[in-house]
Scaffold this motif. Structure first.
Motif, PDB file in Angstrom:
ATOM      1  N   VAL A   7       0.875  -1.168   0.000  1.00 57.87           N
ATOM      2  CA  VAL A   7       0.000   0.000   0.000  1.00 57.87           C
ATOM      3  C   VAL A   7       0.911   1.217   0.000  1.00 57.87           C
ATOM      4  N   PHE A   8       0.824   1.971  -1.075  1.00 59.84           N
ATOM      5  CA  PHE A   8       1.654   3.149  -1.223  1.00 59.84           C
ATOM      6  C   PHE A   8       0.857   4.385  -0.838  1.00 59.84           C
ATOM      7  N   MET A   9       1.468   5.255  -0.035  1.00 57.54           N
ATOM      8  CA  MET A   9       0.827   6.513   0.321  1.00 57.54           C
ATOM      9  C   MET A   9       1.894   7.547   0.635  1.00 57.54           C
ATOM     10  N   GLY A  10       1.489   8.786   0.529  1.00 58.22           N
ATOM     11  CA  GLY A  10       2.409   9.882   0.808  1.00 58.22           C
ATOM     12  C   GLY A  10       2.765  10.647  -0.449  1.00 58.22           C
ATOM     13  N   GLU A  11       3.406  11.789  -0.226  1.00 52.48           N
ATOM     14  CA  GLU A  11       3.801  12.694  -1.313  1.00 52.48           C
ATOM     15  C   GLU A  11       5.234  13.139  -1.050  1.00 52.48           C
ATOM     16  N   TYR A  12       6.104  12.959  -2.042  1.00 57.73           N
ATOM     17  CA  TYR A  12       7.522  13.240  -1.882  1.00 57.73           C
ATOM     18  C   TYR A  12       8.030  14.077  -3.047  1.00 57.73           C
ATOM     19  N   LEU A  13       8.774  15.129  -2.743  1.00 63.34           N
ATOM     20  CA  LEU A  13       9.388  15.955  -3.785  1.00 63.34           C
ATOM     21  C   LEU A  13      10.797  15.436  -4.079  1.00 63.34           C
ATOM     22  N   HIS A  14      11.094  15.268  -5.361  1.00 61.77           N
ATOM     23  CA  HIS A  14      12.401  14.788  -5.792  1.00 61.77           C
ATOM     24  C   HIS A  14      12.777  15.491  -7.081  1.00 61.77           C
TER      25      HIS A  14
END
Length: 149
Positions: A7-14
């Motif tokens: 289960v993928f969740m979250g928000e990441y800046l790259h």
């Protein structure tokens, strides 16, 4: 026997480097496994799947009626852009040129978890999408209530 799915969740800046490599969040790398699938996604982003989730999607797409032009177009869209990928020892993945071009990924990107998949967005496109969708989220939720959500 209970089968656990990622289960993928979250928000990441790259950022994407000048060679087309992107560092994926460590938690996502753990869940993806050594080899995973990326393809052209809807809304001009990329969809990234574990091998097991890709197999589930593949089975569903195989069942679409070949005689329908829309079904053929959708299957072509997903499979023609698909690539098996893996991270290097630094956690970087080399995004193929065709996928970077599809999602307009040049430098700043947002990597988000969306349940059974990861999406990779150009930061500007993600910001614009959020601005457009935010005012209507309550209305969307009301419509989904009819589906028992």
């Amino acid at each position: 026997m209970v089968v656990m799915t990622a289960v993928f969740m979250g928000e990441y800046l790259h950022t994407v480097d000048n060679k087309g490599r992107l560092i994926l969040p460590a938690k996502f790398r753990e869940e993806l496994g050594e080899i995973f699938i990326a393809t052209k996604g809807l809304d001009n982003c990329l969809f990234v799947y574990t091998q097991s989730e890709w197999a589930i999607l593949e089975e569903k797409l195989k069942k679409l009626p070949l005689a329908k032009p829309e079904a053929r177009a959708f299957v072509r869209f997903f499979f023609s852009g698909a690539a098996e990928l893996e991270c290097d020892k630094q956690g970087r993945v080399l995004l193929p040129t065709n996928l970077r071009e599809h999602a307009n990924l040049e430098k700043d990107v947002v990597v988000i978890g969306v349940s059974t998949r990861i999406e990779i967005w150009d930061k500007g496109a993600w910001d614009k999408y959020n601005q457009q969708i935010s005012p209507t989220v309550a209305e969307i939720a009301e419509n989904l209530a009819d589906l028992g959500i």
